[in-house]
Design a protein around this motif. Sequence first.
Motif, PDB file in Angstrom:
ATOM      1  N   VAL A  76       0.888  -1.162   0.000  1.00  0.00           N
ATOM      2  CA  VAL A  76       0.000   0.000   0.000  1.00  0.00           C
ATOM      3  C   VAL A  76       0.928   1.214   0.000  1.00  0.00           C
ATOM      4  O   VAL A  76       1.334   1.713   1.040  1.00  0.00           O
ATOM      5  N   GLY A  77       1.318   1.614  -1.208  1.00  0.00           N
ATOM      6  CA  GLY A  77       2.346   2.645  -1.336  1.00  0.00           C
ATOM      7  C   GLY A  77       3.715   2.019  -1.526  1.00  0.00           C
ATOM      8  O   GLY A  77       3.843   0.947  -2.131  1.00  0.00           O
ATOM      9  N   ALA A  78       4.734   2.677  -1.012  1.00  0.00           N
ATOM     10  CA  ALA A  78       6.118   2.251  -1.226  1.00  0.00           C
ATOM     11  C   ALA A  78       6.343   0.822  -0.740  1.00  0.00           C
ATOM     12  O   ALA A  78       5.884   0.435   0.325  1.00  0.00           O
ATOM     13  N   VAL A  79       7.089   0.049  -1.548  1.00  0.00           N
ATOM     14  CA  VAL A  79       7.391  -1.345  -1.185  1.00  0.00           C
ATOM     15  C   VAL A  79       8.874  -1.530  -0.877  1.00  0.00           C
ATOM     16  O   VAL A  79       9.270  -2.461  -0.201  1.00  0.00           O
ATOM     17  N   ASN A  80       9.720  -0.645  -1.407  1.00  0.00           N
ATOM     18  CA  ASN A  80      11.156  -0.623  -1.122  1.00  0.00           C
ATOM     19  C   ASN A  80      11.927  -1.800  -1.709  1.00  0.00           C
ATOM     20  O   ASN A  80      13.019  -2.124  -1.246  1.00  0.00           O
ATOM     21  N   SER A  81      11.374  -2.442  -2.748  1.00  0.00           N
ATOM     22  CA  SER A  81      12.138  -3.490  -3.432  1.00  0.00           C
ATOM     23  C   SER A  81      11.746  -3.630  -4.905  1.00  0.00           C
ATOM     24  O   SER A  81      12.128  -4.601  -5.554  1.00  0.00           O
ATOM     25  N   THR A 131      22.048   2.765 -20.350  1.00  0.00           N
ATOM     26  CA  THR A 131      20.719   3.379 -20.389  1.00  0.00           C
ATOM     27  C   THR A 131      20.584   4.454 -19.319  1.00  0.00           C
ATOM     28  O   THR A 131      21.377   4.516 -18.383  1.00  0.00           O
ATOM     29  N   ASP A 132      19.541   5.277 -19.476  1.00  0.00           N
ATOM     30  CA  ASP A 132      19.265   6.323 -18.488  1.00  0.00           C
ATOM     31  C   ASP A 132      18.762   5.736 -17.175  1.00  0.00           C
ATOM     32  O   ASP A 132      18.934   6.332 -16.110  1.00  0.00           O
ATOM     33  N   ALA A 133      18.106   4.561 -17.268  1.00  0.00           N
ATOM     34  CA  ALA A 133      17.470   3.983 -16.085  1.00  0.00           C
ATOM     35  C   ALA A 133      17.421   2.465 -16.205  1.00  0.00           C
ATOM     36  O   ALA A 133      17.569   1.910 -17.296  1.00  0.00           O
ATOM     37  N   ILE A 134      17.218   1.808 -15.076  1.00  0.00           N
ATOM     38  CA  ILE A 134      17.061   0.359 -15.052  1.00  0.00           C
ATOM     39  C   ILE A 134      15.883  -0.011 -14.148  1.00  0.00           C
ATOM     40  O   ILE A 134      15.567   0.712 -13.198  1.00  0.00           O
ATOM     41  N   VAL A 135      15.245  -1.122 -14.481  1.00  0.00           N
ATOM     42  CA  VAL A 135      14.248  -1.715 -13.590  1.00  0.00           C
ATOM     43  C   VAL A 135      14.975  -2.776 -12.776  1.00  0.00           C
ATOM     44  O   VAL A 135      15.700  -3.598 -13.320  1.00  0.00           O
ATOM     45  N   LEU A 136      14.782  -2.736 -11.456  1.00  0.00           N
ATOM     46  CA  LEU A 136      15.415  -3.737 -10.596  1.00  0.00           C
ATOM     47  C   LEU A 136      14.453  -4.090  -9.467  1.00  0.00           C
ATOM     48  O   LEU A 136      13.795  -3.204  -8.900  1.00  0.00           O
ATOM     49  N   ILE A 137      14.382  -5.397  -9.154  1.00  0.00           N
ATOM     50  CA  ILE A 137      13.419  -5.846  -8.154  1.00  0.00           C
ATOM     51  C   ILE A 137      14.059  -6.791  -7.151  1.00  0.00           C
ATOM     52  O   ILE A 137      15.147  -7.325  -7.372  1.00  0.00           O
ATOM     53  N   GLY A 138      13.339  -6.993  -6.060  1.00  0.00           N
ATOM     54  CA  GLY A 138      13.701  -8.027  -5.101  1.00  0.00           C
ATOM     55  C   GLY A 138      14.929  -7.698  -4.273  1.00  0.00           C
ATOM     56  O   GLY A 138      15.312  -6.538  -4.093  1.00  0.00           O
ATOM     57  N   ASP A 139      15.564  -8.754  -3.769  1.00  0.00           N
ATOM     58  CA  ASP A 139      16.672  -8.599  -2.833  1.00  0.00           C
ATOM     59  C   ASP A 139      17.852  -7.851  -3.441  1.00  0.00           C
ATOM     60  O   ASP A 139      18.655  -7.257  -2.715  1.00  0.00           O
ATOM     61  N   ARG A 140      17.959  -7.865  -4.772  1.00  0.00           N
ATOM     62  CA  ARG A 140      19.078  -7.169  -5.419  1.00  0.00           C
ATOM     63  C   ARG A 140      18.976  -5.654  -5.300  1.00  0.00           C
ATOM     64  O   ARG A 140      19.934  -4.935  -5.588  1.00  0.00           O
ATOM     65  N   THR A 141      17.811  -5.154  -4.855  1.00  0.00           N
ATOM     66  CA  THR A 141      17.653  -3.708  -4.673  1.00  0.00           C
ATOM     67  C   THR A 141      18.048  -3.252  -3.269  1.00  0.00           C
ATOM     68  O   THR A 141      18.198  -2.056  -3.033  1.00  0.00           O
ATOM     69  N   GLY A 143      19.563  -1.779  -0.258  1.00  0.00           N
ATOM     70  CA  GLY A 143      20.702  -0.898  -0.028  1.00  0.00           C
ATOM     71  C   GLY A 143      21.240  -0.211  -1.271  1.00  0.00           C
ATOM     72  O   GLY A 143      22.312   0.395  -1.225  1.00  0.00           O
ATOM     73  N   ARG A 144      20.502  -0.267  -2.385  1.00  0.00           N
ATOM     74  CA  ARG A 144      21.021   0.253  -3.652  1.00  0.00           C
ATOM     75  C   ARG A 144      20.574   1.681  -3.971  1.00  0.00           C
ATOM     76  O   ARG A 144      21.074   2.280  -4.933  1.00  0.00           O
ATOM     77  N   LYS A 145      19.635   2.232  -3.211  1.00  0.00           N
ATOM     78  CA  LYS A 145      19.097   3.544  -3.561  1.00  0.00           C
ATOM     79  C   LYS A 145      20.181   4.620  -3.644  1.00  0.00           C
ATOM     80  O   LYS A 145      20.133   5.507  -4.494  1.00  0.00           O
ATOM     81  N   ALA A 146      21.171   4.519  -2.773  1.00  0.00           N
ATOM     82  CA  ALA A 146      22.233   5.526  -2.740  1.00  0.00           C
ATOM     83  C   ALA A 146      23.156   5.443  -3.955  1.00  0.00           C
ATOM     84  O   ALA A 146      23.943   6.366  -4.212  1.00  0.00           O
ATOM     85  N   ASP A 147      23.047   4.363  -4.722  1.00  0.00           N
ATOM     86  CA  ASP A 147      23.922   4.171  -5.894  1.00  0.00           C
ATOM     87  C   ASP A 147      23.455   4.957  -7.110  1.00  0.00           C
ATOM     88  O   ASP A 147      24.175   5.027  -8.116  1.00  0.00           O
ATOM     89  N   ASN A 208      22.599  -2.017   5.614  1.00  0.00           N
ATOM     90  CA  ASN A 208      22.085  -0.939   4.766  1.00  0.00           C
ATOM     91  C   ASN A 208      20.625  -1.119   4.366  1.00  0.00           C
ATOM     92  O   ASN A 208      20.146  -0.484   3.430  1.00  0.00           O
ATOM     93  N   PHE A 209      19.901  -2.018   5.075  1.00  0.00           N
ATOM     94  CA  PHE A 209      18.499  -2.244   4.734  1.00  0.00           C
ATOM     95  C   PHE A 209      17.755  -2.734   5.960  1.00  0.00           C
ATOM     96  O   PHE A 209      18.218  -3.617   6.674  1.00  0.00           O
TER      97      PHE A 209
END
Length: 241
Positions: A76-81, A131-141, A143-147, A208-209
Amino acid sequence: MSKIKISAVSYTNTKPFIYGIEHNDIRNEIDLSLDIPSDCAAKLIANKVDVGLIPVAAIPHVPNANIIGSYCIGSVGAVNSVFIFANVPAAEIKTVKLDLQSRTSNNLAKVLLKFHFKVEVEFTTDQDAKTDAIVLIGDRTFGRKADFAYAYDMGEEWMKFTGLPFVYAAWVANKAISPTFVAAFDEALQFGLAHRNEVLKELPQLSNFDLDDYLFHKLDFDLTDEKRKALGLFLGYIEQL
């Protein structure tokens, strides 16, 4: 009596469900395999399993698809992964690298970019492409926001766009499943959700998560009427892509 074959996602977001299954007598009635989301869908489509926790974008491709039970992987809103990570603001995105592991998140990115952010984008599955952007999901995301310069949480952006929660994956069958089994399966999943603190103790600690926040507050596991409404809306948008 033959066991019911089930494929489930192997990410952290499924750990409460797996815990519930493993601590319930229903484990003796099923043959469980853990897979990445795209493989869960492929197995269900090919009739190699009877039930899959599959990305919802794959539901139209499953013969005789029917959602079973009362639970899902949602937010419900942000999921963070589930992210669009970008080097430029959303309004300036021209090229996006898709995630090979999930059909739903790739389609959600396409829907959001076209209808919410209103940009025309070229997509690629070439993992070596710049590319300008990537789609990334799950555990691989984790702690990655700061990257990245920009991190667009797709659960949050979908909520801004529609005012609705989102369903990333649902328990889908490709044949009729006994109501007795479904009720017992629901009970096992509910047990796992009720023991998320025990699940957390079994997970590796991340500096980091916040796994506690993720399992208790970011993920929302109840398949509500609002989530079903969102699912129908999302599948309708996919048809317009």
